[in-house]
Scaffold this active site. Structure first.
Site, short mmCIF file in Angstrom:
data_model
loop_
_atom_site.label_atom_id
_atom_site.label_comp_id
_atom_site.label_asym_id
_atom_site.label_seq_id
_atom_site.Cartn_x
_atom_site.Cartn_y
_atom_site.Cartn_z
N SER A 57 -47.77 95.40 83.79
CA SER A 57 -48.04 95.77 82.39
C SER A 57 -49.43 96.35 82.30
O SER A 57 -50.32 95.99 83.09
CB SER A 57 -47.98 94.52 81.51
OG SER A 57 -48.47 94.81 80.22
N TYR A 102 -50.70 85.68 80.08
CA TYR A 102 -49.74 86.74 80.47
C TYR A 102 -50.48 87.85 81.21
O TYR A 102 -50.07 88.27 82.30
CB TYR A 102 -49.07 87.29 79.21
CG TYR A 102 -48.23 88.53 79.43
CD1 TYR A 102 -47.00 88.46 80.10
CD2 TYR A 102 -48.66 89.78 78.97
CE1 TYR A 102 -46.23 89.60 80.29
CE2 TYR A 102 -47.89 90.91 79.16
CZ TYR A 102 -46.68 90.83 79.82
OH TYR A 102 -45.92 91.95 80.01
P1 NDP Z 1 -37.07 91.87 77.34
O1 NDP Z 1 -37.45 90.61 76.64
O2 NDP Z 1 -36.23 92.85 76.63
O3 NDP Z 1 -36.40 91.53 78.74
C1 NDP Z 1 -36.92 90.51 79.57
C2 NDP Z 1 -35.89 90.18 80.63
O4 NDP Z 1 -36.43 89.16 81.47
C3 NDP Z 1 -34.61 89.67 80.02
O5 NDP Z 1 -33.50 90.21 80.71
C4 NDP Z 1 -34.71 88.16 80.26
O6 NDP Z 1 -33.42 87.59 80.45
C5 NDP Z 1 -35.48 88.11 81.58
N1 NDP Z 1 -36.10 86.81 81.79
C6 NDP Z 1 -37.13 86.26 81.11
N2 NDP Z 1 -37.38 85.02 81.58
C7 NDP Z 1 -36.47 84.79 82.57
C8 NDP Z 1 -36.21 83.70 83.43
N3 NDP Z 1 -36.92 82.56 83.39
N4 NDP Z 1 -35.19 83.80 84.32
C9 NDP Z 1 -34.45 84.93 84.38
N5 NDP Z 1 -34.65 86.01 83.60
C10 NDP Z 1 -35.65 85.94 82.70
O7 NDP Z 1 -38.45 92.54 77.75
P2 NDP Z 1 -38.81 93.85 78.60
O8 NDP Z 1 -37.60 94.58 79.02
O9 NDP Z 1 -39.84 94.56 77.84
O10 NDP Z 1 -39.52 93.17 79.86
C11 NDP Z 1 -39.31 93.60 81.19
C12 NDP Z 1 -40.62 93.58 81.94
O11 NDP Z 1 -41.49 94.57 81.39
C13 NDP Z 1 -41.38 92.27 81.86
O12 NDP Z 1 -41.90 91.95 83.13
C14 NDP Z 1 -42.51 92.56 80.88
O13 NDP Z 1 -43.62 91.75 81.12
C15 NDP Z 1 -42.77 94.02 81.20
N6 NDP Z 1 -43.47 94.78 80.16
C16 NDP Z 1 -42.90 95.01 78.92
C17 NDP Z 1 -43.58 95.75 77.97
C18 NDP Z 1 -43.03 96.05 76.61
O14 NDP Z 1 -43.76 96.56 75.74
N7 NDP Z 1 -41.76 95.81 76.36
C19 NDP Z 1 -44.94 96.28 78.24
C20 NDP Z 1 -45.42 96.00 79.57
C21 NDP Z 1 -44.70 95.28 80.48
P3 NDP Z 1 -32.85 86.26 79.74
O15 NDP Z 1 -33.53 86.11 78.44
O16 NDP Z 1 -31.38 86.52 79.67
O17 NDP Z 1 -33.17 85.19 80.72
#
Ligand code: NDP
Length: 280
Positions: A148, A162
């Protein structure tokens, strides 16, 4: 032949957001894909999106698992090997800015919140890398880690744990990349900026409507996002796919690509001058 034909990919955090878009893209371009997350309903949404893109059902498996648990990680890997016989690509995308019990994400968060944040955003990546390493060494495979722009160097008072975990992830990725390239394993990182996903519902406690309004207002401010809009998950998925495609990016090793519409390059005064350009 599509660019990921005969490749097998695991995309963590693919039940939503960036991971879902990445899984759809890789599968549409020929990869056999393991999708995963904890929420089975949302994971089914990803499965349906992939099938709707015209991908054969036999090219896909869904594994409901918590990526922070050893059992979840092992299940993910064993299910992939059982179904597809190998692993070529690991996308470590699962991550979140997890609020504490009172919904806070700032410095008041307790050590339990700090540990949870590191367990998800860093430790699970380290563990998956160790476990998938022998399989990727066999295929000369790729790892793409999703970090990020919160990793720095700008301060992130709204998420110190984070952002520290993501900064550690970046340095881990650089170091592991140099360690593992001798085995043919390539590791790179994508640092997204603001992306319209479920991230803000988790991190900021917003409902879907508030989340859309947050992203729209951020996109409308050039001192936040010079490109003038928040990214859609597909904008990040295409960068991940580029780094996962050895033919396209073979000589990129241990690098971090920022995809943020210019956010990290601006200070307030840039936006001021961009809006009010002096007349000659
Ligand atoms: P979302 O919340 O849309 O997706 C996050 C995903 O991570 C979900 O599929 C969720 O699945 C999964 N997840 C979270 N915790 C767990 C866990 N303990 N075990 C398994 N799966 C898990 O967010 P994003 O798509 O935005 O996030 C994706 C990545 O991008 C992350 O690493 C985030 O830090 C990074 N990011 C996002 C930004 C943004 O603005 N959106 C900016 C910068 C970085 P489920 O809930 O089904 O477990």
């Amino acid at each position: 032949m599509a660019r990921f034909t005969d490749k097998v990919a695991i995309v963590t955090g693919s039940s939503n957001g960036i991971g879902r878009a990445t899984a759809v893209l890789l599968a549409s371009e020929g990869a056999k894909v393991t999708i995963t997350g904890r929420d089975s309903e949302r994971l089914e949404g990803t499965r349906q999106a992939i099938l709707k893109a015209g991908v054969e059902e036999s090219h896909l498996i869904s594994v409901v698992a918590d990526i922070t648990s050893a059992h979840g990680q092992d299940l993910l890997i064993s299910s992939t090997l059982e179904k597809f016989g190998k692993i070529d690509i690991l996308i470590n995308n699962a991550g979140a800015n997890i609020p504490d019990a009172n919904g806070k994400t700032r410095t008041e968060g307790g050590i339990d919140t700090f540990l949870k944040m590191f367990q998800l955003n860093l430790q699970s990546v380290v563990e998956m890398t160790q476990k998938v390493r022998p399989h990727l060494a066999k295929t000369r495979g790729e790892i793409v880690n999703v970090s990020s722009i919160a990793a720095g160097p700008a301060a992130q008072p709204q998420g110190p744990y984070y952002s520290s975990a993501k900064a550690a992830l970046d340095q881990y990725s650089r170091s592991a990349a140099i360690d593992l390239i001798s085995e043919g394993i390539r590791i790179n990182v994508v640092q997204p900026g603001f992306v319209e996903t479920g991230f803000s519902t988790v991190a900021r406690g917003l409902n879907a409507e508030e989340s859309a309004s947050f992203y729209n207002s951020m996109g409308a401010q050039p001192h936040c996002i010079p490109a003038g809009f928040c990214a859609k998950p597909e904008h990040i998925a295409s960068v991940i796919a580029f780094l996962a495609d050895r033919k396209a990016s073979e000589y990129i090793v241990g690098q971090t690509i920022t995809a943020d519409g210019g956010s990290t390059l601006v200070l307030g005064f840039h936006a001021h001058f961009a809006q009010k350009a002096p007349k000659n």
